[in-house]
Design a protein around this motif. Structure first.
Motif, PDB file in Angstrom:
ATOM      1  N   GLY A  34     -55.356 -59.613 114.441  1.00 45.91           N
ATOM      2  CA  GLY A  34     -56.459 -59.134 113.807  1.00 45.91           C
ATOM      3  C   GLY A  34     -55.991 -58.161 112.777  1.00 45.91           C
ATOM      4  O   GLY A  34     -56.627 -56.982 112.570  1.00 45.91           O
ATOM      5  N   THR A  35     -54.860 -58.035 112.342  1.00 49.34           N
ATOM      6  CA  THR A  35     -54.458 -57.124 111.390  1.00 49.34           C
ATOM      7  C   THR A  35     -55.145 -57.114 110.042  1.00 49.34           C
ATOM      8  O   THR A  35     -55.383 -56.147 109.181  1.00 49.34           O
ATOM      9  N   THR A  36     -55.722 -58.196 109.785  1.00 48.19           N
ATOM     10  CA  THR A  36     -56.536 -58.552 108.635  1.00 48.19           C
ATOM     11  C   THR A  36     -57.630 -57.423 108.604  1.00 48.19           C
ATOM     12  O   THR A  36     -58.105 -57.299 107.378  1.00 48.19           O
ATOM     13  N   MET A  37     -58.269 -57.098 109.591  1.00 53.80           N
ATOM     14  CA  MET A  37     -59.528 -56.456 109.938  1.00 53.80           C
ATOM     15  C   MET A  37     -59.313 -55.073 109.308  1.00 53.80           C
ATOM     16  O   MET A  37     -59.934 -54.476 108.550  1.00 53.80           O
ATOM     17  N   PRO A  38     -58.191 -54.469 109.911  1.00 51.87           N
ATOM     18  CA  PRO A  38     -58.079 -53.146 109.312  1.00 51.87           C
ATOM     19  C   PRO A  38     -57.612 -53.091 107.792  1.00 51.87           C
ATOM     20  O   PRO A  38     -57.901 -52.051 107.075  1.00 51.87           O
ATOM     21  N   ALA A  39     -56.882 -53.854 107.301  1.00 58.93           N
ATOM     22  CA  ALA A  39     -56.586 -54.282 105.956  1.00 58.93           C
ATOM     23  C   ALA A  39     -57.735 -54.313 105.021  1.00 58.93           C
ATOM     24  O   ALA A  39     -57.841 -53.566 104.153  1.00 58.93           O
ATOM     25  N   THR A  40     -58.552 -54.958 105.580  1.00 55.07           N
ATOM     26  CA  THR A  40     -59.956 -55.367 104.873  1.00 55.07           C
ATOM     27  C   THR A  40     -60.736 -53.960 104.810  1.00 55.07           C
ATOM     28  O   THR A  40     -61.066 -53.696 103.630  1.00 55.07           O
ATOM     29  N   ALA A  41     -60.726 -53.232 105.796  1.00 54.39           N
ATOM     30  CA  ALA A  41     -61.399 -52.045 106.137  1.00 54.39           C
ATOM     31  C   ALA A  41     -60.987 -50.996 105.049  1.00 54.39           C
ATOM     32  O   ALA A  41     -61.554 -50.521 104.197  1.00 54.39           O
ATOM     33  N   ARG A 198     -65.754 -58.164 110.819  1.00 55.12           N
ATOM     34  CA  ARG A 198     -66.466 -59.410 111.555  1.00 55.12           C
ATOM     35  C   ARG A 198     -65.132 -60.324 112.196  1.00 55.12           C
ATOM     36  O   ARG A 198     -64.475 -60.343 111.483  1.00 55.12           O
ATOM     37  N   ASN A 199     -65.249 -60.813 113.167  1.00 52.95           N
ATOM     38  CA  ASN A 199     -64.665 -61.874 113.681  1.00 52.95           C
ATOM     39  C   ASN A 199     -64.339 -63.287 113.160  1.00 52.95           C
ATOM     40  O   ASN A 199     -65.468 -63.806 113.201  1.00 52.95           O
ATOM     41  N   GLY A 200     -63.327 -63.433 112.465  1.00 53.99           N
ATOM     42  CA  GLY A 200     -62.891 -64.749 111.778  1.00 53.99           C
ATOM     43  C   GLY A 200     -63.857 -64.949 110.942  1.00 53.99           C
ATOM     44  O   GLY A 200     -64.621 -65.885 110.659  1.00 53.99           O
ATOM     45  N   PRO A 201     -63.868 -64.090 109.570  1.00 56.60           N
ATOM     46  CA  PRO A 201     -64.693 -64.340 108.426  1.00 56.60           C
ATOM     47  C   PRO A 201     -64.201 -65.705 107.882  1.00 56.60           C
ATOM     48  O   PRO A 201     -63.173 -66.263 108.015  1.00 56.60           O
TER      49      PRO A 201
END
Length: 217
Positions: A34-41, A198-201
């Motif tokens: 899930g590292t993409t999530m904070p990077a996206t944020a 979101r989970n798995g864009p």
């Protein structure tokens, strides 16, 4: 008694005893955690994430190459980013040992460390890469222990994040992240960022798989 005091928000911050204006946020974790999530944020909160950032996974190919292959360029890339931005970030799963060895090159470094259910990690590698679940579960568990060891020994502020909790409580997560990283985000910017959590864009699912040709979708 306020039951909110018993709520588990899935975020633990260690060693954050000051708030320097200039800082660098480094995002790490087991691949597929899930590292993409904070990077996206961070990107949508207005934090610079690198000249070579890929918008599907938000990894900077320029700094990653310098960290892993062109070590003679690492200081120059970091100095360039420091000169241009007071606050910036970098995401690289599995890079914690390399980042630790080069920690003195970063300005006021701090780590966002993502944790995710190892079975979910293994299943994602099975679904996206067709790797055997059993092998991936063992690998994810071994890497998770190494990540925990790093998180407990590193002499830098650390934000430990449960991916599952962050997905379930995104506003709470984004507010923590904005403060920890030094993002000067308004409530409107936070709300806009929430729409990206979101989970798995779709863009991630397409770019992070090898089972099908890219033109299959």
């Amino acid at each position: 008694m306020d039951l909110n005091q018993l709520e588990n928000d899935g975020v633990v911050i260690c060693g954050d005893d000051n708030n320097p204006i200039k800082r660098t946020t480094l995002i790490i974790g087991v691949p597929r955690s899930g590292t993409t999530m904070p990077a996206t944020a961070l990107y949508h909160l207005g934090i610079f994430m690198g000249d070579g950032v890929r918008k599907d996974v938000f990894e900077d190919t320029r700094l990653a190459a310098a960290l892993e292959k062109q070590k003679e360029k690492l200081s120059d890339v970091i100095d360039d980013y420091n000169h241009r931005f007071d606050v910036w970030g970098f995401k690289r799963p599995l890079a914690w040992n390399l980042l630790e060895k080069n920690i003195d090159k970063f300005r006021n470094p701090r780590f966002v460390v993502m944790f995710r259910d190892p079975l979910a990690v293994a299943k994602r590698n099975n679904v996206s890469m067709d790797f055997p679940v059993r092998d991936q579960l063992l690998k994810a568990t071994d890497r998770l222990r190494s990540l925990v060891d790093f998180s407990l020994r590193i002499d830098a502020p650390v934000m430990l994040v449960s991916y599952e909790k962050a997905i379930g409580m995104p506003e709470n997560f984004v507010k923590y992240l904005a403060k920890f990283s030094g993002a000067k985000a308004t409530q409107k910017e936070i709300e806009s960022t929430l729409s990206k959590i979101r989970n798995g864009p779709e863009s991630y699912l397409k770019s992070s798989q090898t089972k099908f040709p890219r033109n299959h979708f």
